[in-house]
Design an enzyme around this catalytic site. Structure first.
Site, PDB file in Angstrom:
ATOM      1  N   ALA A 168     -46.406 -17.978   7.741  1.00  0.00           N
ATOM      2  CA  ALA A 168     -46.298 -17.178   9.475  1.00  0.00           C
ATOM      3  C   ALA A 168     -44.641 -17.199   9.375  1.00  0.00           C
ATOM      4  O   ALA A 168     -43.892 -17.263   9.009  1.00  0.00           O
ATOM      5  CB  ALA A 168     -46.169 -18.843   9.575  1.00  0.00           C
TER       6      ALA A 168
ATOM      7  N   THR B 235     -50.778 -24.953  15.403  1.00  0.00           N
ATOM      8  CA  THR B 235     -49.453 -25.513  16.053  1.00  0.00           C
ATOM      9  C   THR B 235     -49.475 -26.162  17.593  1.00  0.00           C
ATOM     10  O   THR B 235     -50.007 -25.289  17.977  1.00  0.00           O
ATOM     11  CB  THR B 235     -48.340 -24.278  16.353  1.00  0.00           C
ATOM     12  OG1 THR B 235     -47.144 -24.876  17.402  1.00  0.00           O
ATOM     13  CG2 THR B 235     -48.946 -23.191  16.812  1.00  0.00           C
TER      14      THR B 235
ATOM     15  N   GLU C 253     -47.360 -25.638  19.281  1.00  0.00           N
ATOM     16  CA  GLU C 253     -47.151 -23.948  20.888  1.00  0.00           C
ATOM     17  C   GLU C 253     -48.310 -23.895  21.603  1.00  0.00           C
ATOM     18  O   GLU C 253     -47.482 -23.221  22.075  1.00  0.00           O
ATOM     19  CB  GLU C 253     -46.178 -23.308  19.946  1.00  0.00           C
ATOM     20  CG  GLU C 253     -44.501 -23.658  19.414  1.00  0.00           C
ATOM     21  CD  GLU C 253     -43.722 -23.380  20.408  1.00  0.00           C
ATOM     22  OE1 GLU C 253     -44.042 -22.560  21.508  1.00  0.00           O
ATOM     23  OE2 GLU C 253     -43.014 -24.937  21.115  1.00  0.00           O
TER      24      GLU C 253
HETATM   25  P1  NDP Z   1     -41.769 -22.040   6.893  1.00  0.00           P
HETATM   26  O1  NDP Z   1     -41.056 -20.946   7.998  1.00  0.00           O
HETATM   27  O2  NDP Z   1     -40.503 -22.681   6.422  1.00  0.00           O
HETATM   28  O3  NDP Z   1     -42.661 -21.203   5.869  1.00  0.00           O
HETATM   29  C1  NDP Z   1     -43.016 -20.247   6.631  1.00  0.00           C
HETATM   30  C2  NDP Z   1     -43.410 -19.479   4.921  1.00  0.00           C
HETATM   31  O4  NDP Z   1     -44.362 -18.213   4.899  1.00  0.00           O
HETATM   32  C3  NDP Z   1     -42.904 -18.800   3.658  1.00  0.00           C
HETATM   33  O5  NDP Z   1     -43.082 -19.041   2.944  1.00  0.00           O
HETATM   34  C4  NDP Z   1     -42.563 -17.032   3.765  1.00  0.00           C
HETATM   35  O6  NDP Z   1     -41.936 -16.826   3.529  1.00  0.00           O
HETATM   36  C5  NDP Z   1     -44.081 -16.982   4.331  1.00  0.00           C
HETATM   37  N1  NDP Z   1     -44.466 -15.897   4.933  1.00  0.00           N
HETATM   38  C6  NDP Z   1     -43.930 -15.664   5.942  1.00  0.00           C
HETATM   39  N2  NDP Z   1     -44.496 -14.241   6.234  1.00  0.00           N
HETATM   40  C7  NDP Z   1     -45.202 -13.742   5.390  1.00  0.00           C
HETATM   41  C8  NDP Z   1     -45.842 -13.059   4.828  1.00  0.00           C
HETATM   42  N3  NDP Z   1     -45.743 -11.768   6.268  1.00  0.00           N
HETATM   43  N4  NDP Z   1     -46.960 -12.962   4.337  1.00  0.00           N
HETATM   44  C9  NDP Z   1     -47.186 -14.402   3.246  1.00  0.00           C
HETATM   45  N5  NDP Z   1     -46.306 -15.249   3.117  1.00  0.00           N
HETATM   46  C10 NDP Z   1     -45.225 -14.594   4.381  1.00  0.00           C
HETATM   47  O7  NDP Z   1     -42.075 -22.641   8.122  1.00  0.00           O
HETATM   48  P2  NDP Z   1     -42.986 -24.471   7.746  1.00  0.00           P
HETATM   49  O8  NDP Z   1     -43.320 -24.383   6.578  1.00  0.00           O
HETATM   50  O9  NDP Z   1     -42.298 -24.581   8.646  1.00  0.00           O
HETATM   51  O10 NDP Z   1     -44.207 -23.908   8.402  1.00  0.00           O
HETATM   52  C11 NDP Z   1     -45.722 -23.692   8.037  1.00  0.00           C
HETATM   53  C12 NDP Z   1     -46.883 -23.238   8.577  1.00  0.00           C
HETATM   54  O11 NDP Z   1     -47.068 -24.327   9.540  1.00  0.00           O
HETATM   55  C13 NDP Z   1     -46.028 -21.819   9.432  1.00  0.00           C
HETATM   56  O12 NDP Z   1     -47.622 -21.323   9.572  1.00  0.00           O
HETATM   57  C14 NDP Z   1     -45.935 -22.236  10.436  1.00  0.00           C
HETATM   58  O13 NDP Z   1     -46.199 -21.556  11.718  1.00  0.00           O
HETATM   59  C15 NDP Z   1     -46.557 -23.192  11.327  1.00  0.00           C
HETATM   60  N6  NDP Z   1     -46.220 -24.594  11.470  1.00  0.00           N
HETATM   61  C16 NDP Z   1     -44.965 -25.026  11.540  1.00  0.00           C
HETATM   62  C17 NDP Z   1     -44.874 -26.373  12.832  1.00  0.00           C
HETATM   63  C18 NDP Z   1     -43.483 -27.335  11.688  1.00  0.00           C
HETATM   64  O14 NDP Z   1     -42.665 -27.787  12.641  1.00  0.00           O
HETATM   65  N7  NDP Z   1     -42.759 -26.595  10.992  1.00  0.00           N
HETATM   66  C19 NDP Z   1     -45.730 -27.203  13.349  1.00  0.00           C
HETATM   67  C20 NDP Z   1     -46.716 -26.302  13.615  1.00  0.00           C
HETATM   68  C21 NDP Z   1     -47.590 -25.239  12.791  1.00  0.00           C
HETATM   69  P3  NDP Z   1     -40.755 -16.754   2.858  1.00  0.00           P
HETATM   70  O15 NDP Z   1     -39.938 -17.930   2.216  1.00  0.00           O
HETATM   71  O16 NDP Z   1     -40.310 -15.548   1.783  1.00  0.00           O
HETATM   72  O17 NDP Z   1     -39.945 -16.508   4.283  1.00  0.00           O
HETATM   73  P1  GDR Z   2     -39.921 -24.757  18.416  1.00  0.00           P
HETATM   74  O1  GDR Z   2     -38.957 -25.408  16.654  1.00  0.00           O
HETATM   75  O2  GDR Z   2     -39.140 -23.270  19.204  1.00  0.00           O
HETATM   76  O3  GDR Z   2     -40.391 -25.860  18.607  1.00  0.00           O
HETATM   77  O4  GDR Z   2     -40.824 -23.980  17.216  1.00  0.00           O
HETATM   78  P2  GDR Z   2     -36.986 -24.782  16.789  1.00  0.00           P
HETATM   79  O5  GDR Z   2     -36.442 -25.617  16.490  1.00  0.00           O
HETATM   80  O6  GDR Z   2     -36.553 -23.896  16.993  1.00  0.00           O
HETATM   81  O7  GDR Z   2     -36.609 -25.289  18.686  1.00  0.00           O
HETATM   82  C1  GDR Z   2     -37.286 -26.736  19.193  1.00  0.00           C
HETATM   83  C2  GDR Z   2     -36.513 -26.504  20.743  1.00  0.00           C
HETATM   84  O8  GDR Z   2     -34.655 -26.395  20.746  1.00  0.00           O
HETATM   85  C3  GDR Z   2     -34.362 -25.410  21.316  1.00  0.00           C
HETATM   86  N1  GDR Z   2     -33.003 -25.276  21.244  1.00  0.00           N
HETATM   87  C4  GDR Z   2     -32.931 -24.581  19.945  1.00  0.00           C
HETATM   88  N2  GDR Z   2     -33.255 -23.636  18.761  1.00  0.00           N
HETATM   89  C5  GDR Z   2     -32.845 -22.589  17.752  1.00  0.00           C
HETATM   90  N3  GDR Z   2     -33.850 -22.545  17.103  1.00  0.00           N
HETATM   91  N4  GDR Z   2     -31.171 -22.950  17.965  1.00  0.00           N
HETATM   92  C6  GDR Z   2     -30.792 -23.333  19.148  1.00  0.00           C
HETATM   93  O9  GDR Z   2     -29.817 -23.030  19.009  1.00  0.00           O
HETATM   94  C7  GDR Z   2     -31.420 -24.024  20.365  1.00  0.00           C
HETATM   95  N5  GDR Z   2     -30.923 -24.793  21.033  1.00  0.00           N
HETATM   96  C8  GDR Z   2     -31.892 -25.089  21.729  1.00  0.00           C
HETATM   97  C9  GDR Z   2     -35.426 -24.439  21.772  1.00  0.00           C
HETATM   98  O10 GDR Z   2     -35.138 -23.598  22.838  1.00  0.00           O
HETATM   99  C10 GDR Z   2     -36.813 -25.407  21.579  1.00  0.00           C
HETATM  100  O11 GDR Z   2     -36.817 -25.542  22.412  1.00  0.00           O
HETATM  101  C11 GDR Z   2     -41.405 -25.062  15.781  1.00  0.00           C
HETATM  102  C12 GDR Z   2     -41.312 -23.752  14.831  1.00  0.00           C
HETATM  103  O12 GDR Z   2     -41.794 -24.460  13.594  1.00  0.00           O
HETATM  104  C13 GDR Z   2     -42.923 -23.356  15.236  1.00  0.00           C
HETATM  105  O13 GDR Z   2     -43.131 -22.559  13.882  1.00  0.00           O
HETATM  106  C14 GDR Z   2     -44.133 -24.783  15.245  1.00  0.00           C
HETATM  107  O14 GDR Z   2     -44.925 -24.177  15.652  1.00  0.00           O
HETATM  108  C15 GDR Z   2     -43.676 -25.100  16.231  1.00  0.00           C
HETATM  109  O15 GDR Z   2     -41.661 -25.789  16.208  1.00  0.00           O
HETATM  110  C16 GDR Z   2     -44.253 -26.796  16.288  1.00  0.00           C
END
Ligand code: NDP
Ligand code: GDR
Length: 370
Positions: free
Chosen positions: A87, A132, A134
């Protein structure tokens, strides 16, 4: 031997999940995107030479925007389990690239499910969809659980909402084993550098080592339920081992402000902070610094606000109720927030110690945008 196909294998969760699946004896196939630089840093320690017999980790080029690619890979691999982790996962960036996010995070999920269906694999292949917290967006109920109504607040969340419902629909319409993990934020030393926790631990480590004076942040008031990615990938696997497919929330049940995460990270390096001012004038100043090895000075402004990090619509409060995952699957997190912060801080201090050595040796350190 079971075969798994992991999209997003090069991401944070992909790396931890791959490690877990290999430990369990799976053959793991991962889809990586072609990029102009290597993008497999997080899984390089798991690399197996494909020229050697019995490699259990096999990488394929592909993309969630390419149906033909996905269909061909699923046909060739015939996976028992698919984990759709791929994603564009950055909420702030999704406001800049909304159409792309809809295509990858929303329609990408459909492409996978439809490929499984068209290939006649609905009885064989189980699908995990990375949904998620979100989805909950604007607060409707706390703590948030499987039955809490959704109210997405970003293009990312709206795209993931489509992914959620199309997964439910394929389960109901075609009797597929497809389920959503509604995961609350989970972090680790492998977390992407621009998510808030990692941005903070990296900045604190750089400041401690004298490589940076200050960092700029967005909204410090929002609250997140943060767990460790290792615990959450275990939950993903568990979801695909049940008798029947269901959707589960994974969360810790504890919520913390961004400001408190900042305090905890500075506390790891012996620094107490004073927060002064409000809104865009808020600033965090070093009140005391106990560790003489680190480069902090009393009175140093270490965190300032830059409105460019604000989101047009924010998710103010996330706190999850993981009771269903606990009672039905026996899942519970092993890490608490303090252990998570400590592990991330320790790792980033080690990482930037290398930069410090390079600088001391007369080499240039390049800056990167956060
Ligand atoms: P990351 O951003 O670390 O990893 C995303 C992965 O998706 C990477 O391997 C990226 O590849 C790949 N990707 C992006 N675009 C494409 C595409 N067009 N086609 C194929 N692959 C693609 O995310 P996380 O590991 O943190 O999260 C994993 C999943 O869980 C995601 O779907 C995220 O939205 C969801 N999620 C994450 C949470 C969190 O707190 N971490 C919470 C809830 C849901 P590349 O390395 O090349 O960029
Ligand atoms: P989130 O994660 O939006 O919850 O999504 P992020 O860590 O980006 O933000 C969390 C909160 O922190 C506030 N914030 C900032 N965020 C970032 N990135 N940079 C800043 O400088 C900053 N300052 C304050 C944001 O406004 C927000 O409220 C993550 C992702 O992993 C999603 O893919 C996943 O689905 C959700 O968590 C669950």
């Amino acid at each position: 031997m079971k075969k798994a196909l992991v999209t997003g294998i090069t991401g944070q969760d992909g790396a931890y999940l791959t490690e877990l699946l290999l430990d369990k004896g799976y053959e793991v196939h991962g889809i990586k995107r072609r990029s102009s630089l290597f993008n497999t840093d997080r899984i390089d320690h798991l690399y197996q030479d494909p020229h050697v017999d019995n490699a259990k980790l096999i990488l394929h080029y592909g993309d969630l925007t390419d149906s033909m690619n996905l269909t061909r890979l699923i046909q060739d691999i015939q996976p028992d389990e698919i984990y759709n982790l791929g994603a564009m996962s950055h909420v702030r960036v999704s406001f800049d690239t909304p159409e792309y996010v809809a295509n990858v995070d929303g329609i990408g999920t459909l492409r996978l499910l439809e490929a499984v269906r068209l290939l006649g694999l609905t009885e064989k292949t189980r699908v995990y969809q990375a949904s998620t917290s979100e989805l909950y967006g604007l607060v409707q109920e706390v703590p948030q659980k499987e039955t809490t109504p959704f109210y997405p607040r970003s293009p990312y969340a709206a795209a993931k909402m489509y992914g959620y419902w199309i997964t439910v629909n394929y389960r109901e319409a075609y009797n597929m084993y497809a389920c959503n993990g509604i995961l609350f934020n989970h972090e680790s030393p492998l977390r992407g550098e621009t998510f808030v926790t990692r941005k903070i631990t990296r900045a604190v480590a750089k400041m401690a080592l004298g490589l940076q004076d200050c960092t700029y942040m967005g909204n410090l008031n929002s609250k997140r339920d943060w767990g460790h990615a290792k615990d959450y990938v275990r939950g993903m696997w568990m979801m695909l081992q049940q008798d029947k497919p269901e959707d589960f929330v994974l969360a810790t049940g504890v919520t913390t402000t961004i400001r408190d995460f900042i305090k905890m990270s500075f506390s790891y390096v012996g620094v107490e902070l004073d927060f002064k001012g409000e809104g865009i004038d808020e600033v965090a100043i070093v009140k005391s610094s106990k560790n003489a090895d680190f480069a902090f000075k009393v009175g140093q402004a270490v965190v300032k606000i830059d409105p460019k990090y604000f989101r047009p619509t924010e998710v103010d409060l996330l706190i999850g109720d993981p009771t269903k995952a606990n009672t039905k699957m026996g899942w519970k997190p092993e890490y608490d927030l303090e252990a998570l912060v400590n592990e991330m801080m320790e790792s980033d201090l080690k990482l930037f110690q290398k930069d410090k050595y390079l600088l001391e040796g007369g080499h240039e350190i390049l800056k990167q945008a956060e």
